[in-house]
Design a protein around this motif. Structure first.
Motif, mmCIF file in Angstrom:
data_model
loop_
_atom_site.group_PDB
_atom_site.id
_atom_site.type_symbol
_atom_site.label_atom_id
_atom_site.label_comp_id
_atom_site.label_asym_id
_atom_site.label_seq_id
_atom_site.Cartn_x
_atom_site.Cartn_y
_atom_site.Cartn_z
ATOM 1 N N GLY C 202 0.815 -1.205 0.000
ATOM 2 C CA GLY C 202 0.000 0.000 0.000
ATOM 3 C C GLY C 202 0.850 1.255 0.000
ATOM 4 O O GLY C 202 0.311 2.358 0.047
ATOM 5 N N ALA C 205 -0.130 2.781 -4.561
ATOM 6 C CA ALA C 205 -1.430 2.206 -4.931
ATOM 7 C C ALA C 205 -2.022 3.031 -6.064
ATOM 8 O O ALA C 205 -1.870 4.256 -6.091
ATOM 9 N N TYR D 201 -4.075 -3.547 0.295
ATOM 10 C CA TYR D 201 -3.189 -2.380 0.287
ATOM 11 C C TYR D 201 -3.331 -1.567 1.562
ATOM 12 O O TYR D 201 -2.355 -1.125 2.148
#
Lengths: 282, 282, 282, 282
Positions: C202, C205, D201
């Motif tokens: 993440g 993203a 994420y």
């Protein structure tokens, strides 16, 4: 039979078109329905995007009205053409059909029911019925029966995972405390499942060494036990496959498609010189 | 027998109710117990949510007292009705029973022991005993024996994963340094396991190209070796299934189709020189 | 033989202690070595934590010196007692032994070589040799041979994954651009592998709809193809297992541990009444 | 034959070098081509890194020109030496070859077509053709046929996953709303797939208790159903392996151990009434 009930003629025809997929008309109806369902779900999605809805609201609404009217007619036709209308109305697909037809009407009757419009996404569930009719899901039946066979074990497994998650989540709540985001036991359990299933958002993450140590253990456990549902389904699926070919255990030999000229028996051994049924030469 | 010990009558009855699940009373008792355990665990969870605890503290406490008193009576009854009370008290479930009963009492005796209240979540462990009694876990026994059979291999596997994690974690500590959050070797090892198990929080992530390159390798390794525990459990589980049809466990030898010339017994060992049934030469 | 070489007496003894694990002395030496290696790795870890190193620097250093001196003596003894010292010195474990011994010395000779101290974590690799000696890895040999058998296929698989990652990473670089963190193609490839292996940090993203759509496809591909290495290892591992029990295919019967009273042959059928070897009654 | 067409001599030779890998020249050509492709892809990557491109732009461009010229000559040679040039030009690899050759030329013709340069990464696809020629992918053919055999089931599975994702994504959009980042239904579906595939994420994460509860269910579902593709591929792959030993494909029937009374032939069908070999009654 039909002579006695003159009205059953068009009823039968509508039934054939709507409920069956063997005739060209029935097939065509199903294809139109699938397209309309998908278009309708895409409209629901597009409406949820603010900018698009602001720009193209009237176009999207027009499409929506067309689809809703089509679905309304279809729903009425379904109820009218079936022998036991109440059984259909209260069946799973009957309720889905109703729910996917009425939201637009209700949004005009009740104020603030705009939210209900998203229910139209349920229309997607209708795809399953159509697919069932056209028997496209032949490939899926094996999957389904393998999953059904391993269902009991997977539920026991998920149940054990849940208990472990509650215990470990409580432990993390005690160890980490509120600074790291573990503000309550339910939140900690949520985090434990996020970690155990290897999803790992990172919205909450341990910050103390002991918390990170326990987190490490949870990850390794999650990494290790993912093998369990996989093992279950694989073995069941393997059995399913075998089950198809060997109803009976024992020795098997290859047979060809040749049929006996005198008795028409099929399935002779490749090296057979005489029919296994009547004994005449092949 | 019971005539000689007049008090053993109620002892026996309590024992039957508490420890067994064959009689209607015993079954009813187990069901009440499961419900109370689950309710109690939910109360522990709700109490941990600040807002709810502030609002409904007295109600939650009242419920908690009811459950604690029930558990206290149950604990005393268990100790009283069993023949060897000490064996029970120091058994795994005996300690769990005690730990899940006393926290509320202790929180009044000791100041600052509020934290101990979370120990009540351990009550969930008691569910396992009851489930065992009612033999619900019949489905789970296969899972358990498959896991037990593959335990040794999974431990060796996790041990290897751990060593690799220490080495790669140290390497990442050297490569990335403190800017990216790799402040110490233990933290780096924590990150390596987060990555290797494909959890990937993202609270720590490499920022240098070489660090990202090593991270990529770790991910691919983690993605590849997840197959190992899965393979182990699947094969063990497949064997387990087959094992159900093989009636007896033990050693097996290969037998041939030879039959004894004097007694026609079949199934001799390949290296047999005499019949196992009549002893005549083969 | 040993009479001719009087010095080979202690050489032989040292060799036995260091290289073998059959004698009590050799076993004891191995256990001490394992403990020292683990202690030494823990010290390396603790030193990397700033606060701990500041507080307990002298204690950690003292421990480190003790371990380094022990390893130095051991290294010299290994070289002295072996017949072909150069073969050992340039072997894999010889280099590991040297690398895990010298860092402390070098840190005094060269300035700024503090970083080298982390190399001591390589000592952990030595655990493998000792484990090999004490044959603890009996359980692991099956794992290793299954992995070895599927190595070629896993490499081809990872190679294909890599090519797909390069192509999809380039595509994401074109689609997403720098705003979302896809600043260069290598970074995009890094992100693609993070996504494909379901790690998902993440840190980067996608933010555009089309980027999120491609990301969704990558995830589904990653979720689907994780099955491939698992399938490979499972099948290889299953074969491995079978290979152990059935060298020969055919029918198997249960044998017990009974031995024939006249010829001591073992492995009789459970229902045997005569010895399969000599024919005498059992 | 070749005597009649004197120019077919060099055509044939070029064809042999470019399209085949059996001769030393053909092999050498393939190896050079692989190296150039990989070098060229690395150049594309390096150019995308701003700092490197600023520093070494002219060197990278020079290399790029060398490779482009080589590819141009190769492309012309391919078209010239093949019998049906149009079939090659419009084939999959023909288009890839053209696309991986022209970007540099176009970037001089069209302004703002710099972006097109990344298309050169498609050159990597050419590696597959060469690998095919040198038959390195022998190991991969098994993988491919196992994947091909399970393709239909995996597509049905991914299709079901997609429908579930749309429904759950819509639900999350209703439950969570915009505060948590669920700004539209497509974004919610994106999040659902991120969660279901255990990527996670964390760019979007639920913040309401009910949203976290649904998220937990999605994770457990994702964790459970990852077993399905794995099970499919494993079983197909296992069959593939077995298939190698079973020489012939086709239909098999159960045979019993009965032997013909007149010719002693064994292996009759269970329902046979006559010998397949001599035709006498059984």
């Amino acid at each position: 039979m039909r002579r006695h009930k003159p009205d059953s003629g068009w009823k039968h025809k509508i039934h054939e078109v709507i409920y069956e997929a063997d005739t060209p008309l029935g097939k065509g109806f199903d294809i139109i329905l699938i397209i309309l369902i998908i278009v309708s779900v895409i409209i629901v999605m597009l409406e949820s995007i603010k900018e698009l809805d602001a720009k193209y609201h009237s176009i999207l609404l027009a499409f929506e009205w067309i689809i809703t009217i089509f679905f309304t007619i279809e729903y009425i036709a379904r109820v009218a053409s079936i022998k036991k209308p109440f059984k259909y109305i209260f069946s799973f697909y009957g309720i889905i059909d109703l729910l996917s037809t009425i939201p637009l009407y209700i949004s005009y009757i009740l104020a603030g029911s705009q939210v209900l419009l998203a229910i139209r996404a349920l229309r997607l569930l209708r795809v399953f019925r159509i697919l069932k009719l056209v028997q496209f899901l032949g490939e899926a039946s094996q999957l389904k029966s393998a999953l059904k066979a391993s269902r009991a074990k997977i539920i026991v497994f998920l149940f054990a995972v849940l208990i472990v998650s509650v215990l470990l989540g409580t432990l993390m709540y005690l160890v980490e405390g509120e600074d790291a985001g573990f503000t309550s036991i339910p939140i900690s359990i949520y985090w434990t499942i996020v970690t155990l299933t290897t999803v790992g958002y990172g919205d909450i993450a341990p910050i103390t060494p002991q918390g990170q140590f326990i987190a490490t253990l949870i990850m390794l456990v999650g990494y290790g036990i993912i093998a369990v549902p996989t093992g279950i389904v694989t073995v069941e699926f393997g059995k399913q496959k075998q089950g198809n070919s060997n109803a009976k255990e024992g020795t098997y030999v290859h047979v060809n498609t040749q049929s006996c000229p005198s008795c028409s028996a099929e399935g002779h051994r490749d090296d057979a010189t005489h029919c296994y049924n009547c004994g005449s030469k092949l």
